[in-house]
Scaffold this motif. Structure first.
Motif, PDB file in Angstrom:
ATOM      1  N   ILE A  39       0.940  -1.269  -0.070  1.00  0.00           N
ATOM      2  CA  ILE A  39       0.173  -0.020  -0.160  1.00  0.00           C
ATOM      3  C   ILE A  39       0.747   1.217   0.014  1.00  0.00           C
ATOM      4  CG2 ILE A  39      -0.255  -0.014   2.510  1.00  0.00           C
ATOM      5  CD1 ILE A  39      -3.266   1.087   1.820  1.00  0.00           C
ATOM      6  N   SER A  40       2.151   1.400   0.577  1.00  0.00           N
ATOM      7  CA  SER A  40       2.880   2.555   0.835  1.00  0.00           C
ATOM      8  C   SER A  40       3.503   3.026  -0.536  1.00  0.00           C
ATOM      9  CB  SER A  40       3.998   2.248   1.746  1.00  0.00           C
ATOM     10  OG  SER A  40       3.388   2.095   3.143  1.00  0.00           O
ATOM     11  N   ARG A  43       0.846   4.141  -3.281  1.00  0.00           N
ATOM     12  CA  ARG A  43       0.481   5.783  -3.468  1.00  0.00           C
ATOM     13  C   ARG A  43       1.331   6.524  -4.395  1.00  0.00           C
ATOM     14  NH1 ARG A  43      -0.340   4.552   2.376  1.00  0.00           N
ATOM     15  NH2 ARG A  43      -2.688   4.918   2.774  1.00  0.00           N
ATOM     16  N   GLU A  55     -10.807  -2.866   2.777  1.00  0.00           N
ATOM     17  CA  GLU A  55     -10.031  -2.147   3.497  1.00  0.00           C
ATOM     18  C   GLU A  55      -9.005  -1.310   3.159  1.00  0.00           C
ATOM     19  OE1 GLU A  55     -11.931  -5.686   5.138  1.00  0.00           O
ATOM     20  OE2 GLU A  55     -10.152  -5.475   3.611  1.00  0.00           O
ATOM     21  N   LEU A  56      -8.129  -1.784   2.204  1.00  0.00           N
ATOM     22  CA  LEU A  56      -7.167  -0.850   1.617  1.00  0.00           C
ATOM     23  C   LEU A  56      -7.774   0.066   0.545  1.00  0.00           C
ATOM     24  CD1 LEU A  56      -4.228  -3.611   1.226  1.00  0.00           C
ATOM     25  CD2 LEU A  56      -4.654  -1.883   2.952  1.00  0.00           C
ATOM     26  N   ASP A  58     -10.337   1.781   0.924  1.00  0.00           N
ATOM     27  CA  ASP A  58     -11.011   2.882   1.317  1.00  0.00           C
ATOM     28  C   ASP A  58      -9.904   3.855   1.710  1.00  0.00           C
ATOM     29  OD1 ASP A  58     -13.537   1.811   1.307  1.00  0.00           O
ATOM     30  OD2 ASP A  58     -13.500   1.165   3.435  1.00  0.00           O
ATOM     31  N   GLU A  59      -8.689   3.285   2.089  1.00  0.00           N
ATOM     32  CA  GLU A  59      -7.391   4.076   2.402  1.00  0.00           C
ATOM     33  C   GLU A  59      -6.879   4.710   0.944  1.00  0.00           C
ATOM     34  OE1 GLU A  59      -4.062   2.694   4.847  1.00  0.00           O
ATOM     35  OE2 GLU A  59      -5.472   1.070   5.543  1.00  0.00           O
ATOM     36  N   LEU A  60      -6.880   3.901   0.006  1.00  0.00           N
ATOM     37  CA  LEU A  60      -6.281   4.337  -1.124  1.00  0.00           C
ATOM     38  C   LEU A  60      -6.891   5.486  -2.117  1.00  0.00           C
ATOM     39  CD1 LEU A  60      -4.520   1.032  -2.568  1.00  0.00           C
ATOM     40  CD2 LEU A  60      -3.283   3.180  -2.014  1.00  0.00           C
ATOM     41  N   LYS A  61      -8.271   5.244  -1.807  1.00  0.00           N
ATOM     42  CA  LYS A  61      -9.429   6.262  -2.824  1.00  0.00           C
ATOM     43  C   LYS A  61      -8.784   7.591  -2.747  1.00  0.00           C
ATOM     44  CE  LYS A  61     -13.039   3.058  -3.657  1.00  0.00           C
ATOM     45  NZ  LYS A  61     -14.492   2.920  -3.203  1.00  0.00           N
ATOM     46  N   SER A  63      -5.816   8.895  -1.840  1.00  0.00           N
ATOM     47  CA  SER A  63      -4.589   9.241  -2.433  1.00  0.00           C
ATOM     48  C   SER A  63      -4.198   8.897  -3.624  1.00  0.00           C
ATOM     49  CB  SER A  63      -3.402   8.669  -1.309  1.00  0.00           C
ATOM     50  OG  SER A  63      -3.660   7.234  -1.463  1.00  0.00           O
TER      51      SER A  63
END
Length: 91
Positions: A39-40, A43, A55-56, A58-61, A63
């Motif tokens: 994931i890092s 980005r 789950e990921l 939601d985090e990525l959308k 960035s």
């Protein structure tokens, strides 16, 4: 086209998703490159679309500058194919 398969560490589940996505692309005769990553790293990458867990996703959308598609079953060609078809429809 360039796609990313993303998981927490960029090794296990993203590799499975990558292989499924490659199969789906071949079935549709699409010329695409698929990479798997964590994931890092995701980005900072410039790609056409990202495929990952809910789950990921939601985090990525927030960035990513490309569409992010959540996938529940990484080995399910039908589910991955639907996400890819959605991407192609909106491209």
């Amino acid at each position: 086209m360039k796609f990313l398969a993303v998981c927490g560490f960029g090794v296990g589940s993203s590799m499975i998703l990558k292989m499924t996505l490659e199969k789906v692309c071949r079935e549709r005769n699409l010329d695409c490159e698929v990479e798997n990553t964590d994931i890092s790293s995701a980005r900072g990458m410039n790609v056409d679309a990202v495929f990952t867990s809910q789950e990921l996703a939601d985090e990525l959308k927030g960035s990513m500058k490309c569409p992010v598609f959540p996938i529940k079953r990484y080995m399910d060609k039908e589910e991955v194919g639907k996400a890819l078809d959605e991407f192609l429809k909106n491209k």
